[in-house]
Design a protein around this motif. Structure first.
Motif, PDB file in Angstrom:
ATOM      1  N   ASP A  89      66.153  67.730  36.485  1.00  0.00           N
ATOM      2  CA  ASP A  89      66.321  69.466  37.468  1.00  0.00           C
ATOM      3  C   ASP A  89      67.668  69.779  36.065  1.00  0.00           C
ATOM      4  OD1 ASP A  89      65.037  68.177  39.275  1.00  0.00           O
ATOM      5  OD2 ASP A  89      66.393  67.576  39.997  1.00  0.00           O
ATOM      6  N   GLU A  90      67.599  69.027  35.609  1.00  0.00           N
ATOM      7  CA  GLU A  90      68.434  69.132  34.255  1.00  0.00           C
ATOM      8  C   GLU A  90      68.869  68.507  32.945  1.00  0.00           C
ATOM      9  OE1 GLU A  90      71.628  72.708  35.297  1.00  0.00           O
ATOM     10  OE2 GLU A  90      73.075  70.863  35.499  1.00  0.00           O
ATOM     11  N   ASP A  92      71.497  67.730  29.917  1.00  0.00           N
ATOM     12  CA  ASP A  92      72.439  68.267  28.270  1.00  0.00           C
ATOM     13  C   ASP A  92      71.967  67.235  26.997  1.00  0.00           C
ATOM     14  OD1 ASP A  92      73.685  65.089  28.536  1.00  0.00           O
ATOM     15  OD2 ASP A  92      75.568  66.304  29.648  1.00  0.00           O
ATOM     16  N   MET A  97      71.712  63.574  33.083  1.00  0.00           N
ATOM     17  CA  MET A  97      70.864  64.624  33.450  1.00  0.00           C
ATOM     18  C   MET A  97      72.068  64.429  34.997  1.00  0.00           C
ATOM     19  SD  MET A  97      67.199  62.215  32.888  1.00  0.00           S
ATOM     20  CE  MET A  97      68.353  60.386  32.840  1.00  0.00           C
ATOM     21  N   SER A 125      63.667  75.009  29.863  1.00  0.00           N
ATOM     22  CA  SER A 125      64.465  75.418  30.612  1.00  0.00           C
ATOM     23  C   SER A 125      65.561  74.322  31.767  1.00  0.00           C
ATOM     24  CB  SER A 125      63.656  76.302  31.590  1.00  0.00           C
ATOM     25  OG  SER A 125      63.068  75.067  32.712  1.00  0.00           O
ATOM     26  N   LYS A 126      64.642  73.070  30.891  1.00  0.00           N
ATOM     27  CA  LYS A 126      65.942  72.280  32.057  1.00  0.00           C
ATOM     28  C   LYS A 126      67.085  71.855  30.937  1.00  0.00           C
ATOM     29  CE  LYS A 126      62.890  71.978  35.785  1.00  0.00           C
ATOM     30  NZ  LYS A 126      62.221  71.092  35.590  1.00  0.00           N
ATOM     31  N   ARG A 127      67.522  72.512  29.660  1.00  0.00           N
ATOM     32  CA  ARG A 127      68.000  71.185  29.031  1.00  0.00           C
ATOM     33  C   ARG A 127      69.028  72.807  28.825  1.00  0.00           C
ATOM     34  NH1 ARG A 127      66.809  71.654  22.927  1.00  0.00           N
ATOM     35  NH2 ARG A 127      68.140  69.620  23.562  1.00  0.00           N
ATOM     36  N   VAL A 128      70.223  72.197  28.806  1.00  0.00           N
ATOM     37  CA  VAL A 128      71.733  72.332  29.622  1.00  0.00           C
ATOM     38  C   VAL A 128      72.878  72.108  28.592  1.00  0.00           C
ATOM     39  CG1 VAL A 128      70.729  73.669  31.897  1.00  0.00           C
ATOM     40  CG2 VAL A 128      72.689  71.305  30.885  1.00  0.00           C
ATOM     41  N   LEU A 131      76.179  69.802  32.906  1.00  0.00           N
ATOM     42  CA  LEU A 131      74.970  69.865  33.905  1.00  0.00           C
ATOM     43  C   LEU A 131      76.098  70.755  35.143  1.00  0.00           C
ATOM     44  CD1 LEU A 131      74.457  66.151  33.027  1.00  0.00           C
ATOM     45  CD2 LEU A 131      73.288  68.047  32.573  1.00  0.00           C
ATOM     46  N   THR A 133      74.453  72.943  37.264  1.00  0.00           N
ATOM     47  CA  THR A 133      74.610  74.600  37.336  1.00  0.00           C
ATOM     48  C   THR A 133      73.010  74.329  38.480  1.00  0.00           C
ATOM     49  OG1 THR A 133      74.483  76.274  35.703  1.00  0.00           O
ATOM     50  CG2 THR A 133      73.319  76.721  36.694  1.00  0.00           C
ATOM     51  N   PHE A 134      72.598  73.413  38.660  1.00  0.00           N
ATOM     52  CA  PHE A 134      71.966  73.344  40.103  1.00  0.00           C
ATOM     53  C   PHE A 134      72.129  71.958  40.275  1.00  0.00           C
ATOM     54  CE2 PHE A 134      68.365  70.196  41.904  1.00  0.00           C
ATOM     55  CZ  PHE A 134      67.404  70.707  41.756  1.00  0.00           C
TER      56      PHE A 134
END
Length: 227
Positions: A89-90, A92, A97, A125-128, A131, A133-134
């Motif tokens: 879902d995310e 970094d 994850m 879109s899953k790269r942040v 961690l 925000t989701f």
């Protein structure tokens, strides 16, 4: 401009092409859960004769693989596997994850622990950078839901019960928003040590080994320890 579904299709196919050269008639793969993994399973189906079968992290994925003729094994009957393929879902830049949007986080973590290599497949879109925000999924034993919620609130989170949902382990999910996850490994250990927590959706103590990222310019491959 590629749609998100097209990005998922591209990375799922890239994951199949990544594992294919290593498959033997005795190979058992670990397969995760989620919309991108659904596509991966569909892409893997035509190659089912090249490997022995798979271990799944959810009843959903097991049913999808069985329908395609891929033999599904119980993890207790498997000594090891070369790859575990799953989404996130995310994720970094350190390959930590957040997972569990589909509620299979505990089984995902268990199956991943048996594999030699965790291959994470995501769209860009899953790269942040950081961690959190989701909302972080935390699987809890039902009787401990409120006590766990209070301790998560003390960590700065805002836990909310995922309504009308029960995991494959007959447990509940708390979705925790508002957490500042500057040290994912430390946060993972801290939450997992709360009595009543089955597992949290942070995969940082053991993160991904290889990340395939689908972008508008193609699929990028990144490795934690490139040779």
């Amino acid at each position: 401009m590629l749609t998100q579904n097209e990005l998922k299709q591209n990375v799922a196919q890239a994951a199949v092409e990544y594992v294919l050269p290593f498959l033997t008639p005795d190979t058992i793969l670990g397969v995760g859960t989620g919309s991108t993994v659904d596509i991966f399973i569909d892409c893997l189906g035509p190659h089912r004769s090249r490997f022995r079968g798979a271990v799944s992290s959810s009843e959903r994925s097991s049913a999808r693989m069985a329908a395609l003729g891929i033999q599904v094994f119980d993890l207790n009957d498997v000594q090891g596997m070369p790859f575990y393929i799953d989404g996130a879902d995310e994720i970094d830049h350190g390959f930590s994850m957040i997972k569990g949007g589909g509620g299979a986080l505990t089984r995902e973590k268990i199956v991943a622990s048996v594999a030699d290599q965790f291959v994470c497949i995501v769209d860009e879109s899953k790269r942040v950078d950081c961690l959190g925000t989701f909302p972080l999924p935390v699987e809890v034993i039902p009787m401990a839901r409120e006590s766990v919620s209070r301790q998560l609130a003390q960590l700065g989170g805002k836990p909310a019960l995922r309504t009308d949902f029960v995991t494959d382990n007959d447990c509940q999910i708390l979705n925790v928003s508002g957490l500042a996850i500057s040290d994912p490994s430390q946060m993972e250990a801290r939450i997992n040590n709360i009595p009543g927590v089955v597992s949290c959706g942070l995969f940082a103590i053991a993160g991904a080994d290889v990340v395939l990222v689908s972008t508008q310019d193609g699929v990028l491959r990144m490795e934690k320890n490139p040779s």
